[in-house]
Design a protein around this motif. Structure first.
Motif, PDB file in Angstrom:
ATOM      1  N   ASN A 210     -26.325  33.605  74.536  1.00 19.34           N
ATOM      2  CA  ASN A 210     -26.426  32.424  73.735  1.00 19.34           C
ATOM      3  C   ASN A 210     -26.808  32.928  72.187  1.00 19.34           C
ATOM      4  O   ASN A 210     -26.413  32.126  71.312  1.00 19.34           O
ATOM      5  N   ARG A 211     -27.355  33.928  71.889  1.00 17.75           N
ATOM      6  CA  ARG A 211     -27.765  34.467  70.758  1.00 17.75           C
ATOM      7  C   ARG A 211     -26.446  34.408  69.975  1.00 17.75           C
ATOM      8  O   ARG A 211     -26.489  34.149  68.545  1.00 17.75           O
ATOM      9  N   GLN A 212     -25.553  35.183  70.285  1.00 17.96           N
ATOM     10  CA  GLN A 212     -24.287  35.385  69.696  1.00 17.96           C
ATOM     11  C   GLN A 212     -23.593  34.243  69.506  1.00 17.96           C
ATOM     12  O   GLN A 212     -22.952  33.969  68.462  1.00 17.96           O
ATOM     13  N   ILE A 213     -23.584  33.105  70.336  1.00 18.71           N
ATOM     14  CA  ILE A 213     -22.863  32.010  70.148  1.00 18.71           C
ATOM     15  C   ILE A 213     -23.451  31.127  68.989  1.00 18.71           C
ATOM     16  O   ILE A 213     -23.035  30.421  68.218  1.00 18.71           O
ATOM     17  N   ILE A 214     -25.048  31.186  69.065  1.00 17.95           N
ATOM     18  CA  ILE A 214     -25.968  30.340  68.083  1.00 17.95           C
ATOM     19  C   ILE A 214     -25.430  31.028  66.494  1.00 17.95           C
ATOM     20  O   ILE A 214     -25.121  30.194  65.884  1.00 17.95           O
ATOM     21  N   GLU A 215     -25.495  32.113  66.582  1.00 11.85           N
ATOM     22  CA  GLU A 215     -25.088  32.758  65.321  1.00 11.85           C
ATOM     23  C   GLU A 215     -23.616  32.577  64.667  1.00 11.85           C
ATOM     24  O   GLU A 215     -23.267  32.286  63.490  1.00 11.85           O
ATOM     25  N   LEU A 216     -22.615  32.609  65.501  1.00 13.17           N
ATOM     26  CA  LEU A 216     -21.221  32.319  65.341  1.00 13.17           C
ATOM     27  C   LEU A 216     -21.054  30.826  65.003  1.00 13.17           C
ATOM     28  O   LEU A 216     -20.311  30.641  63.855  1.00 13.17           O
ATOM     29  N   VAL A 217     -21.672  29.806  65.752  1.00 15.04           N
ATOM     30  CA  VAL A 217     -21.634  28.566  65.238  1.00 15.04           C
ATOM     31  C   VAL A 217     -22.364  28.116  63.908  1.00 15.04           C
ATOM     32  O   VAL A 217     -21.799  27.619  63.125  1.00 15.04           O
ATOM     33  N   ARG A 218     -23.316  28.906  63.676  1.00 16.50           N
ATOM     34  CA  ARG A 218     -23.868  28.725  62.349  1.00 16.50           C
ATOM     35  C   ARG A 218     -23.129  29.154  61.315  1.00 16.50           C
ATOM     36  O   ARG A 218     -22.971  28.786  60.091  1.00 16.50           O
ATOM     37  N   VAL A 219     -22.133  30.357  61.364  1.00 16.85           N
ATOM     38  CA  VAL A 219     -21.487  30.987  60.479  1.00 16.85           C
ATOM     39  C   VAL A 219     -20.238  29.786  60.125  1.00 16.85           C
ATOM     40  O   VAL A 219     -20.131  29.586  58.985  1.00 16.85           O
ATOM     41  N   TYR A 220     -19.855  29.304  61.040  1.00 21.09           N
ATOM     42  CA  TYR A 220     -18.600  28.229  61.232  1.00 21.09           C
ATOM     43  C   TYR A 220     -19.163  27.081  60.374  1.00 21.09           C
ATOM     44  O   TYR A 220     -18.651  26.903  59.373  1.00 21.09           O
ATOM     45  N   CYS A 221     -20.318  26.645  60.725  1.00 20.79           N
ATOM     46  CA  CYS A 221     -20.977  25.549  59.943  1.00 20.79           C
ATOM     47  C   CYS A 221     -21.125  25.674  58.504  1.00 20.79           C
ATOM     48  O   CYS A 221     -20.939  24.972  57.498  1.00 20.79           O
ATOM     49  N   LYS A 222     -21.720  26.965  58.186  1.00 17.54           N
ATOM     50  CA  LYS A 222     -21.944  27.329  56.785  1.00 17.54           C
ATOM     51  C   LYS A 222     -20.501  27.632  55.919  1.00 17.54           C
ATOM     52  O   LYS A 222     -20.427  26.928  54.839  1.00 17.54           O
ATOM     53  N   LEU A 223     -19.942  28.249  56.590  1.00 21.88           N
ATOM     54  CA  LEU A 223     -18.195  28.334  55.802  1.00 21.88           C
ATOM     55  C   LEU A 223     -17.730  27.190  55.635  1.00 21.88           C
ATOM     56  O   LEU A 223     -16.967  26.827  54.636  1.00 21.88           O
ATOM     57  N   HIS A 224     -17.712  26.186  56.418  1.00 24.75           N
ATOM     58  CA  HIS A 224     -16.930  24.894  56.404  1.00 24.75           C
ATOM     59  C   HIS A 224     -17.918  23.486  55.693  1.00 24.75           C
ATOM     60  O   HIS A 224     -17.527  22.563  55.604  1.00 24.75           O
ATOM     61  N   GLY A 225     -19.226  23.916  55.261  1.00 24.02           N
ATOM     62  CA  GLY A 225     -19.997  22.934  54.762  1.00 24.02           C
ATOM     63  C   GLY A 225     -20.339  21.901  55.519  1.00 24.02           C
ATOM     64  O   GLY A 225     -20.166  20.673  55.202  1.00 24.02           O
ATOM     65  N   LEU A 226     -20.643  22.087  57.155  1.00 22.78           N
ATOM     66  CA  LEU A 226     -20.856  20.746  57.896  1.00 22.78           C
ATOM     67  C   LEU A 226     -22.062  20.368  57.495  1.00 22.78           C
ATOM     68  O   LEU A 226     -22.959  21.030  57.116  1.00 22.78           O
ATOM     69  N   ASP A 227     -22.258  19.089  57.549  1.00 24.84           N
ATOM     70  CA  ASP A 227     -23.435  18.325  57.126  1.00 24.84           C
ATOM     71  C   ASP A 227     -24.746  18.746  58.084  1.00 24.84           C
ATOM     72  O   ASP A 227     -24.610  19.387  59.323  1.00 24.84           O
ATOM     73  N   GLU A 228     -26.094  18.553  57.649  1.00 24.43           N
ATOM     74  CA  GLU A 228     -27.079  19.266  58.187  1.00 24.43           C
ATOM     75  C   GLU A 228     -27.072  18.573  59.795  1.00 24.43           C
ATOM     76  O   GLU A 228     -27.627  19.452  60.475  1.00 24.43           O
ATOM     77  N   GLY A 229     -26.780  17.533  60.131  1.00 25.99           N
ATOM     78  CA  GLY A 229     -27.031  16.718  61.239  1.00 25.99           C
ATOM     79  C   GLY A 229     -26.175  17.396  62.327  1.00 25.99           C
ATOM     80  O   GLY A 229     -26.415  17.698  63.539  1.00 25.99           O
ATOM     81  N   THR A 230     -24.826  17.574  61.784  1.00 27.89           N
ATOM     82  CA  THR A 230     -23.815  18.312  62.631  1.00 27.89           C
ATOM     83  C   THR A 230     -24.105  19.464  63.098  1.00 27.89           C
ATOM     84  O   THR A 230     -23.820  20.094  64.127  1.00 27.89           O
ATOM     85  N   SER A 231     -24.599  20.375  61.839  1.00 30.82           N
ATOM     86  CA  SER A 231     -24.908  21.595  62.002  1.00 30.82           C
ATOM     87  C   SER A 231     -26.120  21.895  63.021  1.00 30.82           C
ATOM     88  O   SER A 231     -25.968  22.694  64.030  1.00 30.82           O
ATOM     89  N   ARG A 232     -27.001  20.858  63.106  1.00 32.11           N
ATOM     90  CA  ARG A 232     -28.085  21.078  63.673  1.00 32.11           C
ATOM     91  C   ARG A 232     -27.909  20.617  65.455  1.00 32.11           C
ATOM     92  O   ARG A 232     -28.174  21.376  66.134  1.00 32.11           O
ATOM     93  N   ASP A 233     -27.133  19.823  65.527  1.00 33.04           N
ATOM     94  CA  ASP A 233     -26.520  19.273  66.824  1.00 33.04           C
ATOM     95  C   ASP A 233     -25.651  20.203  67.448  1.00 33.04           C
ATOM     96  O   ASP A 233     -25.902  20.843  68.635  1.00 33.04           O
ATOM     97  N   LEU A 234     -24.762  21.083  66.729  1.00 33.99           N
ATOM     98  CA  LEU A 234     -24.171  22.261  67.344  1.00 33.99           C
ATOM     99  C   LEU A 234     -24.867  23.327  67.511  1.00 33.99           C
ATOM    100  O   LEU A 234     -24.488  24.147  68.751  1.00 33.99           O
ATOM    101  N   THR A 235     -26.007  23.771  66.644  1.00 36.34           N
ATOM    102  CA  THR A 235     -26.876  24.871  66.914  1.00 36.34           C
ATOM    103  C   THR A 235     -27.558  24.617  68.366  1.00 36.34           C
ATOM    104  O   THR A 235     -27.891  25.577  69.188  1.00 36.34           O
ATOM    105  N   MET A 236     -28.101  23.384  68.562  1.00 33.58           N
ATOM    106  CA  MET A 236     -28.908  23.089  69.812  1.00 33.58           C
ATOM    107  C   MET A 236     -27.989  23.189  70.959  1.00 33.58           C
ATOM    108  O   MET A 236     -28.386  23.596  71.846  1.00 33.58           O
ATOM    109  N   ALA A 237     -26.611  22.731  70.774  1.00 29.30           N
ATOM    110  CA  ALA A 237     -25.939  22.702  72.033  1.00 29.30           C
ATOM    111  C   ALA A 237     -25.809  24.158  72.187  1.00 29.30           C
ATOM    112  O   ALA A 237     -25.389  24.412  73.387  1.00 29.30           O
ATOM    113  N   ALA A 238     -25.396  25.037  71.248  1.00 29.61           N
ATOM    114  CA  ALA A 238     -24.877  26.543  71.417  1.00 29.61           C
ATOM    115  C   ALA A 238     -26.174  27.304  72.155  1.00 29.61           C
ATOM    116  O   ALA A 238     -26.182  27.914  72.813  1.00 29.61           O
ATOM    117  N   ALA A 239     -27.365  26.732  71.990  1.00 32.56           N
ATOM    118  CA  ALA A 239     -28.578  27.384  72.563  1.00 32.56           C
ATOM    119  C   ALA A 239     -28.791  26.993  73.923  1.00 32.56           C
ATOM    120  O   ALA A 239     -29.108  27.995  74.759  1.00 32.56           O
TER     121      ALA A 239
END
Length: 452
Positions: A210-239
């Protein structure tokens, strides 16, 4: 407006710890000694309710398994009669029915497993009380907004000149409410990450994901400038993508999915739906739960649970599948052999257009290269060859290991003819098939072109 605000807390927060084992209570009391809390203890659910009837309590942390009244029943009663009290469950057993009851009826804020880590326990208590404070502040702001609105109605009847000023005040209040609500959403993200530790504790450290998937998803969201809501949903889904696996046996939890037999395989195919069902009762989790539901769909329509195909699969689910498979391939949770990061990316690239969105794969490989220092596949000068494609002068781009994990050659090794022959012979003896990551010097590349 009938919603009543809780009394503002000016003294130390009051914590009520409930456990039928006095040794556990003594350990918690020692841990919290010196912390800015007033700590009360109870050895049963009945004693806990007596204490709560006598004085306000900010946070209750209860053991799940207790005689007469279990923790889930106690927390459900507290949720019904003392809804402002934060509720945490503490247990040494992974009991899905108790978890579901505590979530649905007790509306617990956090879940902590025994044995706990002291720093994580203290962090959880601080975060829970901070969440409670922010919720009380939200209610205060709601009350303030309602009061201001009533005053505005009275003034509007007799003093129209005050309308502009009062409207401005209401707008400021609304902005404050928006800020408070956004803070609540961020608190939910933190809560899901803490809760994901529950799934991790069912697996040995080498199998945790879980921890590695959360961090990887966060890196993707940051590098691609995804909006806060999308990034939040992806992070919770990864967790929480694998929370539906909590009812599995320990053996099934650590068995590669490709090796599961018929009954276990059917149960495996049901875990995304089980995960979604556990989370749909929590309103801020609904969008993340939908991403989890479809993260095992496949681009060609052969996935589960709904056999969605192509762009019909939510974008977040397509991305989550890439991240989950990339990490689980390295943990040995999909295939029997554990892959390194480059081998996992070669596998993903091989199945682009079948399992994975082909337009996302190469982009995902670049993100992995930015996130992990040991990924070489994103380097255009690196080639992936079989042993029979090797020629003298090529340079290993990463360590070469046998299927049993034994190191065969170090990265940076320059290949020669005898060494290539030994590799071919060793591969045949082991009945293996190696993927060799090499860099090809210009002079070797030129010689190959002339030969061809």
């Amino acid at each position: 407006m009938e919603e009543q605000l809780p009394t503002t807390v000016t003294d130390k927060p009051k914590l009520l710890l409930v456990d039928d084992e006095e040794s556990i209570l003594n350990s918690l009391r020692r841990l919290l000694r010196g912390q800015p809390y007033e700590v009360l203890l109870a050895t049963s659910g009945a004693q806990a309710l007596e204490i709560m009837a006598q004085q306000p309590i900010d946070l209750v942390m209860s053991d799940a398994r207790m005689p007469n009244m279990d923790g889930a029943t106690l927390l459900a009663y507290i949720h019904q009669h003392y809804p402002d009290t934060t509720r945490i469950m503490l247990t040494g057993y992974a009991d899905p029915s108790a978890i579901i009851k505590a979530i649905n009826e007790g509306q617990i804020h956090r879940y902590i497993s025994k044995p706990w880590h002291d720093e994580e326990m203290l962090l959880t208590l601080r975060q829970s009380l901070a969440y409670q404070h922010s919720e009380r502040e939200r209610l205060r702001l709601v009350q303030e907004a309602w009061d201001q609105n009533e005053k505005l109605k009275q003034l509007n009847a007799t003093l129209e000149k005050h309308v502009a000023a009062r409207t401005s005040e209401l707008q400021q209040t609304a902005d404050m409410l928006d800020l408070a609500y956004e803070e609540l959403k961020r608190s939910y993200v933190t809560g899901t990450e803490v809760f994901s530790l529950l799934a991790n504790l069912r697996l040995p450290p080498a199998k945790q994901t879980n921890r590695q998937i959360i961090e990887l998803v966060r890196v993707y969201c940051k590098l691609h400038g995804l909006d806060e809501g999308t990034s939040r949903d992806l992070t919770m889904a990864a967790a929480l993508y694998n929370i539906g696996k909590l009812s599995w046996t320990d053996s099934m939890m650590s068995t590669p999915s490709d090796l599961l037999h018929h009954n276990d395989r059917e149960r495996y195919r049901g875990y995304p739906k089980q995960s979604e069902s556990l989370l749909m009762t929590l309103d801020p989790m609904k969008d993340a739960a939908r991403l989890i539901l479809h993260h095992q769909e496949r681009w060609d329509g052969s996935g589960f649970p709904d056999r969605l195909k192509g762009a019909a699969i939510p974008f977040g689910s397509r991305l989550l599948k890439l991240a989950v498979d990339f990490i689980e391939l390295q943990r040995g949770l999909i295939l029997e052999r554990q892959m390194n990061s480059d081998e996992a990316l070669v596998y993903i690239r091989q199945y682009a257009g079948r399992l994975y969105d082909p337009e996302l794969v190469e982009d995902f490989i670049q993100v992995c290269a930015a996130y992990l220092s040991d990924v070489t596949l994103a380097d255009p000068t690196v080639k992936v060859l079989t042993t029979r494609d090797l020629v003298a002068g090529m340079i290993l781009a990463r360590n070469l290991n046998a299927d049993n994990g034994m190191l065969l050659l170090n990265a940076g090794k320059v290949l020669n003819g005898p060494l290539v022959e030994k590799l071919i012979a060793f591969e045949a003896m082991e009945s293996a098939k190696y993927s060799i990551f090499v860099k090809v010097p210009e002079e070797v590349e030129g010689a190959l072109l002339e030969t061809s």
